[in-house]
Design a protein around this motif. Structure first.
Motif, PDB file in Angstrom:
ATOM      1  N   LEU A   5       0.832  -1.210   0.000  1.00  0.00           N
ATOM      2  CA  LEU A   5       0.000   0.000   0.000  1.00  0.00           C
ATOM      3  C   LEU A   5       0.869   1.264   0.000  1.00  0.00           C
ATOM      4  O   LEU A   5       0.543   2.258  -0.657  1.00  0.00           O
ATOM      5  CB  LEU A   5      -0.945  -0.002   1.204  1.00  0.00           C
ATOM      6  N   TYR A   6       1.967   1.208   0.754  1.00  0.00           N
ATOM      7  CA  TYR A   6       2.895   2.337   0.768  1.00  0.00           C
ATOM      8  C   TYR A   6       3.445   2.610  -0.627  1.00  0.00           C
ATOM      9  O   TYR A   6       3.448   3.737  -1.109  1.00  0.00           O
ATOM     10  CB  TYR A   6       4.020   2.050   1.765  1.00  0.00           C
ATOM     11  N   ARG A   7       3.889   1.558  -1.314  1.00  0.00           N
ATOM     12  CA  ARG A   7       4.427   1.708  -2.679  1.00  0.00           C
ATOM     13  C   ARG A   7       3.330   2.144  -3.653  1.00  0.00           C
ATOM     14  O   ARG A   7       3.572   2.932  -4.544  1.00  0.00           O
ATOM     15  CB  ARG A   7       5.034   0.384  -3.155  1.00  0.00           C
ATOM     16  N   LEU A   8       2.146   1.638  -3.505  1.00  0.00           N
ATOM     17  CA  LEU A   8       1.015   2.016  -4.356  1.00  0.00           C
ATOM     18  C   LEU A   8       0.682   3.497  -4.180  1.00  0.00           C
ATOM     19  O   LEU A   8       0.429   4.216  -5.140  1.00  0.00           O
ATOM     20  CB  LEU A   8      -0.205   1.143  -4.040  1.00  0.00           C
ATOM     21  N   LEU A  11       3.324   5.510  -5.939  1.00  0.00           N
ATOM     22  CA  LEU A  11       3.104   5.426  -7.378  1.00  0.00           C
ATOM     23  C   LEU A  11       1.931   6.317  -7.815  1.00  0.00           C
ATOM     24  O   LEU A  11       2.024   7.049  -8.800  1.00  0.00           O
ATOM     25  CB  LEU A  11       2.866   3.973  -7.796  1.00  0.00           C
ATOM     26  N   VAL A  12       0.846   6.281  -7.065  1.00  0.00           N
ATOM     27  CA  VAL A  12      -0.324   7.118  -7.384  1.00  0.00           C
ATOM     28  C   VAL A  12       0.034   8.596  -7.251  1.00  0.00           C
ATOM     29  O   VAL A  12      -0.345   9.429  -8.088  1.00  0.00           O
ATOM     30  CB  VAL A  12      -1.529   6.735  -6.483  1.00  0.00           C
ATOM     31  N   ALA A  18       2.642  13.928 -12.136  1.00  0.00           N
ATOM     32  CA  ALA A  18       2.986  13.915 -13.564  1.00  0.00           C
ATOM     33  C   ALA A  18       1.789  14.358 -14.402  1.00  0.00           C
ATOM     34  O   ALA A  18       1.941  15.092 -15.387  1.00  0.00           O
ATOM     35  CB  ALA A  18       3.456  12.526 -13.983  1.00  0.00           C
ATOM     36  N   GLY A  19       0.595  13.933 -14.022  1.00  0.00           N
ATOM     37  CA  GLY A  19      -0.613  14.340 -14.741  1.00  0.00           C
ATOM     38  C   GLY A  19      -0.859  15.836 -14.640  1.00  0.00           C
ATOM     39  O   GLY A  19      -1.220  16.495 -15.624  1.00  0.00           O
ATOM     40  N   VAL A  20      -0.662  16.386 -13.449  1.00  0.00           N
ATOM     41  CA  VAL A  20      -0.844  17.835 -13.262  1.00  0.00           C
ATOM     42  C   VAL A  20       0.181  18.596 -14.081  1.00  0.00           C
ATOM     43  O   VAL A  20      -0.142  19.574 -14.766  1.00  0.00           O
ATOM     44  CB  VAL A  20      -0.757  18.203 -11.761  1.00  0.00           C
TER      45      VAL A  20
END
Length: 177
Positions: A5-8, A11-12, A18-20
């Protein structure tokens, strides 16, 4: 599971940042491209309007246009100024006055002169000189810089009062005697 969950979450977060950044970059490049296209279209429109206006002025030298218009004419060697005046429906005196020529000058010697088209008498009497518009110029700033009343500038340059100035336009500036 906590490690996953920490890595997820990392990543999110990275994908969100990056999207912004991609969205902001897209907006910047799109607005810049649209602005450049708008400026280009304005410049092309102004150039076309100027060309059409000049073509109409050349094609219609009649009394139906009561506004004062000037034309720049290249004289031939020993060209008779009286004939030039007749060709443009003006007088020798108006031609001499507009160009600051002495009354005894009757012929040209290959120079360019300013011809007041369809003018029988220049009121107020004035010599005319040319000014080339630079970026940022306005008719008000040109009038101030040259100490010419805006109404006289408007009378001598009617096409320029119907649209925005563009760099490279020619403005006829009156110099009172």
């Amino acid at each position: 599971m906590a490690y996953f969950l920490y890595r997820l979450r990392i990543l999110v977060t990275i994908l969100l940042v990056a999207g912004v950044i991609a969205g902001v970059a897209y907006l910047i490049f799109t607005n810049s491209g649209e602005r450049s296209l708008e400026l280009y279209n304005r410049a092309v429109t102004a150039a076309i309007e100027t060309a059409i206006g000049q073509a109409l002025q050349q094609a219609t030298r009649t009394s139906e246009a009561p506004l004062l218009r000037y034309q720049i004419v290249q004289l031939g060697e020993q060209e008779n100024l009286e004939r030039v005046a007749q060709r443009f429906n003006t007088t020798l005196e108006a031609l001499q006055l507009a160009n600051g020529l002495a009354p005894d000058v009757m012929t040209g010697n290959g120079e360019r002169i300013i011809v007041p088209v369809n003018v029988r008498e220049m009121i107020p009497p004035r010599k005319i000189r040319l000014y080339t518009v630079r970026a940022g110029d306005t008719l008000i700033s040109i009038a101030r810089e040259n100490d010419v009343p805006l109404t006289l500038l408007e009378r001598d340059n009617p096409p320029l009062f119907e649209r925005d100035l563009a760099p490279g336009d020619t403005v006829f500036i009156a110099e009172p005697y």
